[in-house]
Write an enzyme that holds these catalytic residues in place. Structure first.
Site, PDB file in Angstrom:
ATOM      1  N   SER A  55      63.384  17.562  37.512  1.00  0.00           N
ATOM      2  CA  SER A  55      64.632  16.806  37.368  1.00  0.00           C
ATOM      3  C   SER A  55      64.682  15.716  38.432  1.00  0.00           C
ATOM      4  CB  SER A  55      65.823  17.747  37.538  1.00  0.00           C
ATOM      5  OG  SER A  55      67.015  17.030  37.757  1.00  0.00           O
ATOM      6  N   SER A  56      65.341  14.617  38.099  1.00  0.00           N
ATOM      7  CA  SER A  56      65.474  13.539  39.080  1.00  0.00           C
ATOM      8  C   SER A  56      66.331  13.953  40.274  1.00  0.00           C
ATOM      9  CB  SER A  56      66.058  12.283  38.417  1.00  0.00           C
ATOM     10  OG  SER A  56      67.312  12.563  37.832  1.00  0.00           O
ATOM     11  N   CYS A  57      67.074  15.081  40.159  1.00  0.00           N
ATOM     12  CA  CYS A  57      67.815  15.591  41.323  1.00  0.00           C
ATOM     13  C   CYS A  57      66.884  16.025  42.435  1.00  0.00           C
ATOM     14  CB  CYS A  57      68.663  16.805  41.004  1.00  0.00           C
ATOM     15  SG  CYS A  57      69.470  16.920  39.509  1.00  0.00           S
ATOM     16  N   HIS A  63      77.093  16.664  31.039  1.00  0.00           N
ATOM     17  CA  HIS A  63      76.682  15.532  31.852  1.00  0.00           C
ATOM     18  C   HIS A  63      77.459  14.281  31.424  1.00  0.00           C
ATOM     19  CE1 HIS A  63      73.125  18.149  32.635  1.00  0.00           C
ATOM     20  NE2 HIS A  63      73.218  17.588  33.826  1.00  0.00           N
ATOM     21  N   TYR A  71      70.532  23.376  42.446  1.00  0.00           N
ATOM     22  CA  TYR A  71      69.666  23.100  41.306  1.00  0.00           C
ATOM     23  C   TYR A  71      68.419  22.350  41.763  1.00  0.00           C
ATOM     24  CZ  TYR A  71      68.342  21.147  36.720  1.00  0.00           C
ATOM     25  OH  TYR A  71      67.667  20.796  35.571  1.00  0.00           O
ATOM     26  N   LYS A 103      64.338  23.324  41.544  1.00  0.00           N
ATOM     27  CA  LYS A 103      63.382  22.473  40.835  1.00  0.00           C
ATOM     28  C   LYS A 103      62.236  22.027  41.750  1.00  0.00           C
ATOM     29  CE  LYS A 103      64.938  22.220  36.620  1.00  0.00           C
ATOM     30  NZ  LYS A 103      64.095  22.670  35.495  1.00  0.00           N
ATOM     31  N   CYS A 145      64.227  11.402  33.877  1.00  0.00           N
ATOM     32  CA  CYS A 145      65.517  10.896  34.323  1.00  0.00           C
ATOM     33  C   CYS A 145      66.610  11.685  33.602  1.00  0.00           C
ATOM     34  CB  CYS A 145      65.641   9.400  34.037  1.00  0.00           C
ATOM     35  SG  CYS A 145      65.630   8.973  32.281  1.00  0.00           S
TER      36      CYS A 145
END
Length: 307
Positions: free
Chosen positions: A104-106, A177, A133, A137, A162
């Protein structure tokens, strides 16, 4: 023919991927939670040994928007780490040579310079609103790298998409989201004849949202080009839009003609989060769905749920 085991087949990414794979003749198995409980290592290991897939795609996870992440950090960290850890180690134990993990981009630090390059993962402090989160990841992606480093015959890689939206998304305001939340909010406002809709923050924060069908296409591309992929690979648009622009395009698609009011007291997360897609481009893949077309298709799916 390559036999694929997909985790998270009931989620947005999984359902889009299963649909595409079956359309193009790829053998994919996507057991549900009752058949494969990723929180149970022994069961996960037994399922992998029974199915003996050539490739595992790990797309399962506890996901949600900013409100859900803030409210439930323990679950977002513990469950996502447990599922990732179990599937990776069970795949190795079962002799599965290839695994594609969805990150994930997080995973990127909150103050990283845009666009975000793969080598920036774990280089700084994570965004607090979704830290649990993101930690999970990052750890699963690094575990994949460790497995390949220790045993090179196991090729375990991670793609970092993304933000995503599309058919099979979640529209419940408590867990959704940005784009599905906007669609739901504007649809309800239109039905109720509301003349104004609230936007959290000033609307200037920029976000990169890709249509989930395009990610499915990218995964199929990755399967065919697995050996050429780096251990970490961004998948995205290489471009982004402001929150205000997402609201405006969605309003045009939905037919909402009211105004917008900004509440600057609400949290908005990172100011910008744009992926560097240089490696993706070099491999020869690019998304095809425009924002307007993607929102239109997602809204049509939303309406089918309301029918």
């Amino acid at each position: 023919m390559t036999k694929i085991l997909l985790t998270g087949g009931g989620g947005m990414v999984g359902r889009n991927l299963v649909s595409l794979c079956r359309n193009v003749g790829i053998d994919i198995v996507a057991p549900g939670r009752s058949e494969l409980d990723l929180l149970d290592f022994n069961q996960t290991q037994n399922v992998l040994k029974q199915l003996s897939p050539d490739l595992v795609i790990h797309a399962a996870g506890v996901v949600g928007g900013i409100q859900a992440n803030i409210k439930n950090p323990v679950r977002f960290l513990s469950d996502n780490w447990a599922m990732g850890n179990n599937i990776v180690l069970a795949a190795r134990s079962a002799g599965v040579a290839r695994l594609l993990n969805l990150g994930s981009s997080c995973m990127y630090p909150r103050n990283s310079e845009d666009p975000l390059r793969e080598d920036q993962v774990l280089s700084g402090t994570l965004e607090p609103t979704n830290e649990g989160y993101a930690l999970a990841k990052c750890a699963v992606a690094r575990l994949c790298e460790y497995v390949t480093r220790e045993t090179p015959q196991y090729d375990y890689k991670t793609i970092i998409p993304c933000n995503l939206y599309g058919p099979f998304d979640k529209f419940d305001p408590g867990v959704s989201h940005l784009i599905p939340a906007i669609i739901h909010k504007l649809h309800v406002a239109k039905l109720r004849g509301e003349t104004s809709v609230e936007i959290w923050g000033d609307g200037s924060a920029r976000r990169e949202f890709m249509f989930a069908g395009d990610l499915a296409d990218a995964i199929v591309f990755a399967i065919a080009n697995f050996a050429s992929m780096p251990s970490l690979l961004n998948i995205g648009l290489g471009d982004d839009f402001t929150v205000n622009e997402y609201y405006q395009v969605a309003a045009d698609v939905i037919g909402y003609d009211g105004t917008f009011a900004h509440d600057i007291s609400k949290p908005v997360g990172m100011k910008r989060k744009l992926l560097d897609v240089t490696k993706q481009t070099m491999l020869g893949w690019a998304p095809r769905t425009t924002l307007r077309d993607g929102i239109r298709e997602t809204y049509e799916y939303y309406l089918s749920l309301e029918a």
